[in-house]
Design a protein around this motif. Structure first.
Motif, PDB file in Angstrom:
ATOM      1  N   LEU A 151       0.829  -1.201   0.000  1.00 20.53           N
ATOM      2  CA  LEU A 151       0.000   0.000   0.000  1.00 20.53           C
ATOM      3  C   LEU A 151       0.866   1.256   0.000  1.00 20.53           C
ATOM      4  O   LEU A 151       0.620   2.197  -0.751  1.00 20.53           O
ATOM      5  CB  LEU A 151      -0.958   0.020   1.192  1.00 20.53           C
ATOM      6  CG  LEU A 151      -1.800   1.293   1.341  1.00 20.53           C
ATOM      7  CD1 LEU A 151      -2.678   1.530   0.111  1.00 20.53           C
ATOM      8  CD2 LEU A 151      -2.653   1.216   2.604  1.00 20.53           C
ATOM      9  N   LEU A 188       0.789   4.077  -2.926  1.00 24.75           N
ATOM     10  CA  LEU A 188       0.491   5.489  -2.660  1.00 24.75           C
ATOM     11  C   LEU A 188       1.644   6.391  -3.088  1.00 24.75           C
ATOM     12  O   LEU A 188       1.418   7.459  -3.653  1.00 24.75           O
ATOM     13  CB  LEU A 188       0.162   5.679  -1.184  1.00 24.75           C
ATOM     14  CG  LEU A 188      -1.140   5.031  -0.707  1.00 24.75           C
ATOM     15  CD1 LEU A 188      -1.237   5.064   0.812  1.00 24.75           C
ATOM     16  CD2 LEU A 188      -2.349   5.670  -1.356  1.00 24.75           C
ATOM     17  N   TYR A 200      -0.937  11.779   1.090  1.00 22.99           N
ATOM     18  CA  TYR A 200      -1.861  10.800   1.664  1.00 22.99           C
ATOM     19  C   TYR A 200      -1.677  10.741   3.172  1.00 22.99           C
ATOM     20  O   TYR A 200      -0.635  11.099   3.707  1.00 22.99           O
ATOM     21  CB  TYR A 200      -1.678   9.409   1.051  1.00 22.99           C
ATOM     22  CG  TYR A 200      -0.305   8.808   1.220  1.00 22.99           C
ATOM     23  CD1 TYR A 200       0.007   8.045   2.334  1.00 22.99           C
ATOM     24  CD2 TYR A 200       0.675   9.014   0.256  1.00 22.99           C
ATOM     25  CE1 TYR A 200       1.269   7.502   2.486  1.00 22.99           C
ATOM     26  CE2 TYR A 200       1.942   8.471   0.401  1.00 22.99           C
ATOM     27  CZ  TYR A 200       2.227   7.715   1.509  1.00 22.99           C
ATOM     28  OH  TYR A 200       3.469   7.185   1.661  1.00 22.99           O
ATOM     29  N   HIS A 212      -3.204   8.097   6.559  1.00 17.73           N
ATOM     30  CA  HIS A 212      -4.015   6.946   6.913  1.00 17.73           C
ATOM     31  C   HIS A 212      -4.210   6.880   8.409  1.00 17.73           C
ATOM     32  O   HIS A 212      -3.571   7.598   9.171  1.00 17.73           O
ATOM     33  CB  HIS A 212      -3.429   5.640   6.374  1.00 17.73           C
ATOM     34  CG  HIS A 212      -2.013   5.402   6.736  1.00 17.73           C
ATOM     35  ND1 HIS A 212      -1.614   5.021   7.987  1.00 17.73           N
ATOM     36  CD2 HIS A 212      -0.890   5.506   5.991  1.00 17.73           C
ATOM     37  CE1 HIS A 212      -0.306   4.885   8.010  1.00 17.73           C
ATOM     38  NE2 HIS A 212       0.160   5.176   6.812  1.00 17.73           N
ATOM     39  N   MET A 243      -6.701   0.635  -3.770  1.00 18.54           N
ATOM     40  CA  MET A 243      -6.365   0.944  -2.380  1.00 18.54           C
ATOM     41  C   MET A 243      -7.134   0.044  -1.420  1.00 18.54           C
ATOM     42  O   MET A 243      -6.585  -0.420  -0.421  1.00 18.54           O
ATOM     43  CB  MET A 243      -6.638   2.420  -2.088  1.00 18.54           C
ATOM     44  CG  MET A 243      -5.652   3.352  -2.765  1.00 18.54           C
ATOM     45  SD  MET A 243      -5.858   5.076  -2.289  1.00 18.54           S
ATOM     46  CE  MET A 243      -7.069   5.602  -3.473  1.00 18.54           C
TER      47      MET A 243
END
Length: 178
Positions: free
Chosen positions: A19, A23, A30, A32, A115
């Protein structure tokens, strides 16, 4: 020997690494959620592509919180501050991609699916920022349906430039036949 499983995609032990690489290669920014977000099991994750949706944030995120376990948002490089308004306790991932020369909804939705593939999730639901679930249609999904059904229909209200106005020109059929 076909009796031994070497790699189970459902466990996805490389999810965090893959991931992160995805990204880095596809997004300019980004954020998370928690460090163990990829280890969690999600029942429903909402996938939302956005572009210049400041007027709908954060109301749409608050609305969606009661219907899902997680939300993933892909911002198509908004220039109105939408990305900064993406805040929710259910937001597991938000990313801002490089804006293409032309709007490509299919590409954005495929990126969201990419994603989401790193998460352990049973159901994915695409929502636009100007859509809401309509409680008048009794939208509580029984847990048993989530375990046994292959597809579930939702009746949506498509907003039109304001939370108090909705579109009535979109031909839709009620999922309950009314």
């Amino acid at each position: 020997d076909f009796t031994e499983c070497i790699y189970d995609y459902r466990e996805n032990i490389y999810a965090a690494e893959l991931l992160s690489e995805y990204l880095e290669n596809n997004c300019i920014q980004y954020e998370h959620g928690s460090a163990n977000m990829l280890a969690e099991k999600y029942q429903i994750i909402i996938l939302m592509p956005v572009y210049n949706e400041k007027r709908h944030m954060p109301a749409v995120l608050k609305h969606l919180e009661e219907y899902c376990d997680g939300i993933i948002v892909l911002d198509d490089e908004s220039n109105d501050g939408t990305y900064d308004l993406l805040k929710s306790e259910k937001l597991v991932l938000k990313a801002k991609k490089r804006r293409d020369q032309v709007f490509d909804d299919l590409k954005n939705r495929n990126m969201l699916l990419d994603m989401a593939s790193f998460f352990s999730v049973k159901w994915l639901v695409f929502m636009d920022a100007d859509e809401r679930f309509d409680k008048r249609w009794g939208l509580k999904i029984p847990q048993q349906d989530l375990e046994t059904e292959e597809a579930i229909c939702f009746y949506l209200v498509h907003l039109w430039d304001d939370e108090n106005f909705y579109r009535s020109d979109i031909p839709e059929v009620s999922p309950i036949g009314v």
